[in-house]
Structures are given as C-alpha cells and as structure tokens.
Design a protein around this motif. Structure first.
Motif, PDB file in Angstrom:
ATOM      1  N   ALA A 179       0.822  -1.213   0.000  1.00 15.82           N
ATOM      2  CA  ALA A 179       0.000   0.000   0.000  1.00 15.82           C
ATOM      3  C   ALA A 179       0.856   1.263   0.000  1.00 15.82           C
ATOM      4  CB  ALA A 179      -0.924   0.007   1.213  1.00 15.82           C
ATOM      5  N   VAL A 180       0.248   2.355  -0.486  1.00 13.41           N
ATOM      6  CA  VAL A 180       0.848   3.687  -0.479  1.00 13.41           C
ATOM      7  C   VAL A 180       0.030   4.595   0.427  1.00 13.41           C
ATOM      8  CG1 VAL A 180       1.755   3.391  -2.811  1.00 13.41           C
ATOM      9  CG2 VAL A 180      -0.504   4.451  -2.477  1.00 13.41           C
ATOM     10  N   ILE A 181       0.579   5.762   0.741  1.00  8.90           N
ATOM     11  CA  ILE A 181      -0.106   6.764   1.566  1.00  8.90           C
ATOM     12  C   ILE A 181      -0.271   8.041   0.758  1.00  8.90           C
ATOM     13  CG2 ILE A 181       0.089   8.245   3.610  1.00  8.90           C
ATOM     14  CD1 ILE A 181       1.581   5.967   4.995  1.00  8.90           C
ATOM     15  N   GLY A 182      -1.466   8.644   0.854  1.00  2.00           N
ATOM     16  CA  GLY A 182      -1.737   9.903   0.167  1.00  2.00           C
ATOM     17  C   GLY A 182      -2.545  10.842   1.030  1.00  2.00           C
ATOM     18  N   ILE A 197       2.006  10.476  -1.330  1.00  2.00           N
ATOM     19  CA  ILE A 197       3.117  11.210  -0.726  1.00  2.00           C
ATOM     20  C   ILE A 197       4.208  10.268  -0.211  1.00  2.00           C
ATOM     21  CG2 ILE A 197       1.753  13.243  -0.145  1.00  2.00           C
ATOM     22  CD1 ILE A 197       1.578  12.160   2.732  1.00  2.00           C
ATOM     23  N   LEU A 198       3.859   9.017   0.071  1.00  3.40           N
ATOM     24  CA  LEU A 198       4.848   8.022   0.486  1.00  3.40           C
ATOM     25  C   LEU A 198       4.576   6.719  -0.244  1.00  3.40           C
ATOM     26  CD1 LEU A 198       5.301   8.267   4.393  1.00  3.40           C
ATOM     27  CD2 LEU A 198       6.741   9.263   2.606  1.00  3.40           C
ATOM     28  N   ARG A 199       5.648   6.141  -0.774  1.00  2.00           N
ATOM     29  CA  ARG A 199       5.578   4.837  -1.421  1.00  2.00           C
ATOM     30  C   ARG A 199       6.552   3.889  -0.720  1.00  2.00           C
ATOM     31  NH1 ARG A 199       3.205   4.690  -6.517  1.00  2.00           N
ATOM     32  NH2 ARG A 199       2.620   6.720  -7.399  1.00  2.00           N
ATOM     33  N   PRO A 200       6.195   2.616  -0.592  1.00  2.00           N
ATOM     34  CA  PRO A 200       7.073   1.704   0.143  1.00  2.00           C
ATOM     35  C   PRO A 200       8.432   1.501  -0.512  1.00  2.00           C
ATOM     36  CG  PRO A 200       5.289   0.507  -0.914  1.00  2.00           C
ATOM     37  CD  PRO A 200       4.964   1.955  -1.039  1.00  2.00           C
ATOM     38  N   ALA A 217       7.625  -3.663   2.061  1.00  2.00           N
ATOM     39  CA  ALA A 217       6.535  -4.571   1.684  1.00  2.00           C
ATOM     40  C   ALA A 217       5.175  -3.885   1.723  1.00  2.00           C
ATOM     41  CB  ALA A 217       6.526  -5.796   2.588  1.00  2.00           C
ATOM     42  N   GLY A 218       5.103  -2.660   2.226  1.00  2.00           N
ATOM     43  CA  GLY A 218       3.838  -1.928   2.205  1.00  2.00           C
ATOM     44  C   GLY A 218       3.635  -1.038   3.409  1.00  2.00           C
ATOM     45  N   LEU A 219       2.911   0.056   3.188  1.00  2.00           N
ATOM     46  CA  LEU A 219       2.607   1.037   4.226  1.00  2.00           C
ATOM     47  C   LEU A 219       1.178   0.822   4.725  1.00  2.00           C
ATOM     48  CD1 LEU A 219       4.059   4.169   2.412  1.00  2.00           C
ATOM     49  CD2 LEU A 219       5.275   2.458   3.766  1.00  2.00           C
ATOM     50  N   TYR A 220       0.963   1.147   5.972  1.00  2.00           N
ATOM     51  CA  TYR A 220      -0.358   0.944   6.576  1.00  2.00           C
ATOM     52  C   TYR A 220      -0.937   2.271   7.069  1.00  2.00           C
ATOM     53  CZ  TYR A 220       0.008  -4.164   6.434  1.00  2.00           C
ATOM     54  OH  TYR A 220       0.092  -5.469   6.030  1.00  2.00           O
ATOM     55  N   ARG A 221      -1.563   2.242   8.221  1.00  2.00           N
ATOM     56  CA  ARG A 221      -2.289   3.399   8.726  1.00  2.00           C
ATOM     57  C   ARG A 221      -1.321   4.507   9.139  1.00  2.00           C
ATOM     58  NH1 ARG A 221      -7.687   3.967  10.289  1.00  2.00           N
ATOM     59  NH2 ARG A 221      -8.133   5.473  11.949  1.00  2.00           N
ATOM     60  N   SER A 222      -1.712   5.743   8.851  1.00  2.27           N
ATOM     61  CA  SER A 222      -0.883   6.900   9.177  1.00  2.27           C
ATOM     62  C   SER A 222      -1.647   7.855  10.088  1.00  2.27           C
ATOM     63  CB  SER A 222      -0.447   7.623   7.898  1.00  2.27           C
ATOM     64  OG  SER A 222      -1.588   8.099   7.185  1.00  2.27           O
ATOM     65  N   TYR A 223      -0.896   8.772  10.692  1.00  2.00           N
ATOM     66  CA  TYR A 223      -1.516   9.763  11.570  1.00  2.00           C
ATOM     67  C   TYR A 223      -0.817  11.100  11.378  1.00  2.00           C
ATOM     68  CZ  TYR A 223      -4.133  11.636  15.470  1.00  2.00           C
ATOM     69  OH  TYR A 223      -5.014  12.381  16.229  1.00  2.00           O
ATOM     70  N   LEU A 224      -1.594  12.119  10.983  1.00  2.00           N
ATOM     71  CA  LEU A 224      -1.091  13.471  10.749  1.00  2.00           C
ATOM     72  C   LEU A 224      -1.210  14.316  12.005  1.00  2.00           C
ATOM     73  CD1 LEU A 224      -2.602  14.542   7.302  1.00  2.00           C
ATOM     74  CD2 LEU A 224      -0.175  14.654   7.894  1.00  2.00           C
TER      75      LEU A 224
END
Length: 334
Positions: free
Chosen positions: A141-144, A161-164, A173-180
C-alpha cells in the motif's frame, strides 16, 4: 532483517491521564445487513473527530473486494447513525481501484482539546492508504492525502506522498495506517509499515514536511520497533494515534503477537522521534465470550465532557468467521 528488541518497561511518566479502563462492552458500529453494502463483511479502524455540531466517525468498511471509508455521526459518542461512504474506491485509478482507507484527519493536537479538525488553506486535510489488489490488505500500500470542504465529501490527491519502494527495508513490503499532526510549522506523518520477512514485522516510522508536498523520512526510522519475543508487540507495532499533552508526545498504538492477539498500548516521548513504551495495556482483550475476546486494537481517542474516550476495533471469534466492529472505552466509569 533481524528485529531490534524494544523492551516494554515502566516509563518515567505518569500514565494516569492516558488510561481508559472502562469498556462499554457492546459494539456501537457494526457491519451492514445489506449484502451489497460497502461494509457488508465488517467495519474496522475507527477515526473520531468533533464536527461543527456533532461527532463524526470515519471507519473502514469491507465488502470482500476491499476497503472503503464510511462515515457515521453521533450527538453523544455512543449512539451512531451511518451516513454512507465518505471516501470511496475509484475504478479508473490504479491506486484506489480496490481500496481507499482514510487513516487520520488533521485536528487539534492536544489530548484535552475538543478534537476539532484544523483547516489548511481553507480546507480540511486527511491522510489515506490504499492497497493495489483486491482482498484484505493485498499488496504494498501507499499513503496519500485527501481534502474536504465540509467533512462529508472527501477528494483525494492523485499522487501518493509516500511509497514503500522509496523507503528502507523495514517498510518496503507496504505502508499501513498513518496519523497526521502539526506542531509549529512542521507536519508529522506517523505510519506503520511491514517488511518482507515471513512472517512479516510491522513497525512505526515518521516522515516530516513543511509544505505537504515534499516529505522526508526520519533517518532513525523505525522510531517504534517490535518488542522482544513473548511481549505484547513482538510482531506488530501498528496504527499510531499521536497527541500532545503537557509538553509530551503521546502515542497510542496496537501491539500484536500471533499467540496473544492484539491490544492497544502506549508510548510516550519528550520529542516526536524518541518514545518509551509503557508496559501496561491501555485496552486489553476481553474474557472468552466477550466482544473483544480475540483483538482489542486500532485506537482513536477524543476528550469529551471531562472524560477520555478510546474507540477501537473489537474482534470476537476467528477469521473468516469473526465478528468485527467498533467499540469504546473511557477514562471514567459509565
């Protein structure tokens, strides 16, 4: 990659303000009975904020194809009404064709603030992640980012904005949940990610930006590592929820081991790059037969009427026959 041990020991902080031991012991948001609904299989990963005149909960809905982001509203944080999809998949997009899961909304950062969202350039700001293949979290997964004028309808930016693949081995291997969270003129994006080991490990890192366009991963990532074998977070350190309180950085997160399940934990830091784990769970799994006998995890916290409310995903039974929904605990008795 060999895991770096991170022993959970009593931190030199008073953790009383962060405890939420009183569970409501019932699910407050559950899957839809409509087999065609976006949340027909289960609901997961709550995110709660205070809107202009009511509370909003964004949550993952799973229909067997992938995640989409649902919205529910409440006047009292206990009784919730579903409103439908807030951020849905886009069949024309290679990024969100099957999944799009809203992870966080930029909000007042203080633990005891009202939890109101903060506008950037006149609009509300959220982060999301998306898996490239159908199924439950299939593929790297990616983050946007996404934007909204009213907290109801959200529009995502096309470019992640972020790619693994741009990161280090622990996250490739992949990105998960993020917090701003924003502190001063800097945006901090805390996120968990996994490596290619079998079984894989999930750990938490942070990236920073001043303009929301150029993001720099912290060179000391992952800043929160998996614990020693047998600890509550020996395999996963995941789903950061980060607040400020009395000059400290407070991170709720969940820890997981294959044998012991998942529970919500706590780490505290004097700066956003160095955290100390607290040994005591903030929410633990329930007794056999309870709504969270299998997992009690994926935190979202908000202060209301003199109490800290801690929303989480409660799981009973075993996949694929588990029952998964949203539950809540708080700092004072019901």
């Amino acid at each position: 990659m060999a895991a770096v041990p991170a022993l959970a020991r009593p931190a030199p902080f008073d953790i009383a303000p962060y405890r939420t031991p009183y569970k409501l012991d019932r699910l407050i948001v559950t899957r839809s009975d409509d087999p065609a609904a976006f949340d027909s299989k289960f609901v997961d990963a709550p995110l709660v904020i205070r809107g202009p005149d009511r509370f909003y909960m964004y949550y993952y809905g799973f229909d067997g194809v992938g995640y989409q982001t649902g919205l529910a509203e409440s006047d009292d944080l206990l009784n919730w009404r579903k409103r439908g999809i807030a951020l849905g998949r886009d069949l024309s997009s290679p990024i969100t064709r099957y999944n799009v899961a809203m992870s966080s909304i930029l909000r007042e950062p203080d633990l005891h603030a009202k939890g109101r969202p903060i506008k950037v350039g006149g609009r509300y700001l959220a982060s999301w992640n998306a898996y490239p293949r159908p199924g439950m979290e299939e593929g790297p997964a990616v983050i946007g980012l996404a934007w909204s004028d009213d907290l109801i309808r959200w529009h995502r930016d096309d470019t992640p904005i972020l790619r693994p693949e741009d990161g280090a081995e622990w996250e490739q291997a992949g990105l998960y949940r993020s917090y701003l969270i924003r502190d001063g003129g800097i945006y901090y994006l805390f996120y968990n990610a996994k490596n290619h080991d079998t079984p894989w490990l999930e750990q938490i890192g942070v990236a920073t930006s001043r303009d929301l366009k150029t993001w720099r991963r912290h060179p000391g990532n992952p800043i929160l590592k998996v614990g020693e074998p047998g600890s509550n977070d020996a395999r996963f350190v995941a789903n950061p929820c980060v607040m400020r309180h009395n000059g400290l950085w407070v991170m709720y997160y969940y820890g997981y081991t294959s044998r012991r399940g998942a529970r919500d934990l706590l780490a505290i830091g004097r700066d956003p790059f160095r955290f100390e784990k607290v040994a005591e769970p903030m929410i633990d799994r329930g007794e056999p037969g309870s709504i969270d006998e299998t997992h009690a995890h994926k935190p979202s916290v908000i202060w209301h009427d003199g109490a800290l409310y801690h929303f989480y995903a409660a799981v009973a039974g075993q996949y694929p026959d588990e029952v998964r929904g949203v539950a809540v605990a708080r700092s004072v008795p019901w």
